[in-house]
Design an enzyme around this catalytic site. Structure first.
Site, PDB file in Angstrom:
ATOM      1  N   LYS A 204     -18.975 -44.520  20.076  1.00 52.43           N
ATOM      2  CA  LYS A 204     -18.647 -43.362  19.240  1.00 52.43           C
ATOM      3  C   LYS A 204     -19.285 -43.438  17.860  1.00 52.43           C
ATOM      4  O   LYS A 204     -19.646 -44.512  17.377  1.00 52.43           O
ATOM      5  CB  LYS A 204     -17.127 -43.207  19.145  1.00 52.43           C
ATOM      6  CG  LYS A 204     -16.567 -42.630  20.450  1.00 52.43           C
ATOM      7  CD  LYS A 204     -15.255 -41.947  20.308  1.00 52.43           C
ATOM      8  CE  LYS A 204     -14.976 -41.166  21.604  1.00 52.43           C
ATOM      9  NZ  LYS A 204     -13.613 -40.674  21.685  1.00 52.43           N
ATOM     10  N   ARG A 238     -11.635 -46.451  28.156  1.00 52.64           N
ATOM     11  CA  ARG A 238     -12.617 -45.485  28.686  1.00 52.64           C
ATOM     12  C   ARG A 238     -13.984 -45.859  28.127  1.00 52.64           C
ATOM     13  O   ARG A 238     -14.170 -45.873  26.910  1.00 52.64           O
ATOM     14  CB  ARG A 238     -12.192 -44.085  28.259  1.00 52.64           C
ATOM     15  CG  ARG A 238     -13.080 -42.974  28.767  1.00 52.64           C
ATOM     16  CD  ARG A 238     -12.534 -41.620  28.309  1.00 52.64           C
ATOM     17  NE  ARG A 238     -13.407 -40.523  28.686  1.00 52.64           N
ATOM     18  CZ  ARG A 238     -14.455 -40.145  27.975  1.00 52.64           C
ATOM     19  NH1 ARG A 238     -14.768 -40.749  26.861  1.00 52.64           N
ATOM     20  NH2 ARG A 238     -15.212 -39.132  28.388  1.00 52.64           N
TER      21      ARG A 238
HETATM   22  C1  7PM Z   1     -20.252 -36.208  22.758  1.00 52.70           C
HETATM   23  C2  7PM Z   1     -19.388 -36.679  21.792  1.00 52.70           C
HETATM   24  C3  7PM Z   1     -19.926 -36.251  24.075  1.00 52.70           C
HETATM   25  C4  7PM Z   1     -18.161 -37.194  22.155  1.00 52.70           C
HETATM   26  C5  7PM Z   1     -18.723 -36.790  24.447  1.00 52.70           C
HETATM   27  C6  7PM Z   1     -17.853 -37.241  23.481  1.00 52.70           C
HETATM   28  C7  7PM Z   1     -12.469 -39.120  24.868  1.00 52.70           C
HETATM   29  C8  7PM Z   1     -12.231 -38.389  26.020  1.00 52.70           C
HETATM   30  C9  7PM Z   1     -14.176 -37.869  25.237  1.00 52.70           C
HETATM   31  C10 7PM Z   1     -11.466 -40.008  24.383  1.00 52.70           C
HETATM   32  C11 7PM Z   1     -10.161 -39.342  26.285  1.00 52.70           C
HETATM   33  C12 7PM Z   1     -16.955 -39.324  24.230  1.00 52.70           C
HETATM   34  C13 7PM Z   1     -16.563 -37.917  23.836  1.00 52.70           C
HETATM   35  N1  7PM Z   1     -13.706 -38.794  24.407  1.00 52.70           N
HETATM   36  N2  7PM Z   1     -11.094 -38.495  26.740  1.00 52.70           N
HETATM   37  N3  7PM Z   1     -13.308 -37.612  26.243  1.00 52.70           N
HETATM   38  N4  7PM Z   1     -10.332 -40.081  25.143  1.00 52.70           N
HETATM   39  N5  7PM Z   1      -9.011 -39.477  26.961  1.00 52.70           N
HETATM   40  O1  7PM Z   1     -17.389 -40.048  23.306  1.00 52.70           O
HETATM   41  O2  7PM Z   1     -11.572 -40.683  23.349  1.00 52.70           O
HETATM   42  O3  7PM Z   1     -16.908 -39.695  25.400  1.00 52.70           O
HETATM   43  S1  7PM Z   1     -15.693 -37.066  25.095  1.00 52.70           S
END
Ligand code: 7PM
Length: 268
Positions: A204, A238
């Site tokens: 992230k 995750r």
């Molecule tokens: C771009 C930026 C694409 C951020 C995707 C993301 C989470 C999630 C996501 C989380 C849960 C990523 C995010 N983040 N579901 N879905 N918890 N439960 O970094 O932190 O994957 S999308």
């Protein structure tokens, strides 16, 4: 929990099919690496991302879900905010709904409560389009805790029992670097709610902000954060990097039985 995105950037002929078959191969790879759950998502919730129609989201996620259900025995989680996608995913055999909007969207609570699936309720301040503009909290731990309490009540009223719920503070979703660090250092604060915790920290932008690293260079930071979370009893990580995360957690688990004191992050 291994992350599989089906978000093709190109919409030329066959782009979607290529995204599908690549995503399927990627899911198999994550399973070989030791994933316990595969999380598939077709809608980018990146700050400022353009919205995807529900039809498009279904077209991206459902064929892959169907193939994974047919050809593997993995529990599959679907990352979606939309009731229609949830309904179809459950019908095809998804066992977890991972909702960054914590079942606040129309009909989401009704759909999930009617079926015996697990659900991850994630905290987000604001909406993906604008959430990183000016995140603000008086007391982030108390405010996220109050949000969880409110959502747990709404779920229980709809007949969705607490035993089916996982909670996630939502790293990066309406949070500054400081907010994210405060959360990471105090995850055990949310353990009193009695639900397993899930965290998404993988590569992230908080690590970009902290270390000035591009996403491809954020694996060591992500692993150390995963470990900090696990030491506070977080049940599910995750991640994009299943093999590396498994190794990090295996070292922790191997050490734990040898500890004279509990191996944990000290909060006092
Ligand atoms: C771009 C930026 C694409 C951020 C995707 C993301 C989470 C999630 C996501 C989380 C849960 C990523 C995010 N983040 N579901 N879905 N918890 N439960 O970094 O932190 O994957 S999308």
């Amino acid at each position: 929990m291994g992350i599989v995105n089906v978000t093709p950037d190109s919409f030329y002929d066959g782009g979607r099919y290529r995204a599908q078959s690549t995503a399927f191969e990627h899911a198999l790879q994550l399973i070989r690496e030791g994933a316990d759950i595969i999380d598939i998502g077709g809608e980018s919730t990146r700050p400022g991302a353009l919205p995807v129609s529900i039809q498009e989201e279904c077209d991206r996620v459902l064929p892959l879900l169907e193939k994974l259900i047919q050809e593997t025995a993995m529990p599959i989680s679907v990352d979606t905010r939309h009731a229609v996608v949830m309904q179809e995913a459950i019908r095809l055999g998804a066992s977890i709904i991972n909702d960054v909007a914590a079942l606040t969207q129309e009909n989401a609570l009704e759909v999930v409560s009617k079926h015996p699936v697990k659900v991850c309720l994630m905290h987000m301040q604001g909406l993906p389009e604008t959430m990183q503009q000016k995140p603000h909290y008086e007391n982030i731990l108390e405010e996220i805790n109050a949000f969880f309490v409110e959502r747990l009540q709404a779920c229980e009223q709809a007949g969705l029992s607490r035993q089916r719920i996982w909670l996630d503070p939502g790293f990066g979703f309406g949070k500054t670097l400081e907010h994210n660090l405060m959360l990471l250092g105090n995850l055990s604060f949310f353990q009193t709610l009695g639900c397993p915790l899930l965290v998404g920290l993988s590569r992230k932008s908080m690590f970009g902000a902290l270390l000035n690293r591009a996403p491809e260079q954020r694996l060591p930071a992500s692993l150390s954060a995963a470990l900090i979370a696990s030491l506070q009893g977080v049940a599910c990580i995750r991640t994009h990097d299943v093999a590396a995360t498994r190794d990090a957690l295996s070292v922790m688990k191997a050490v734990q039985p040898h500890c004279k004191e509990t191996l944990s992050v000290r909060t006092a």
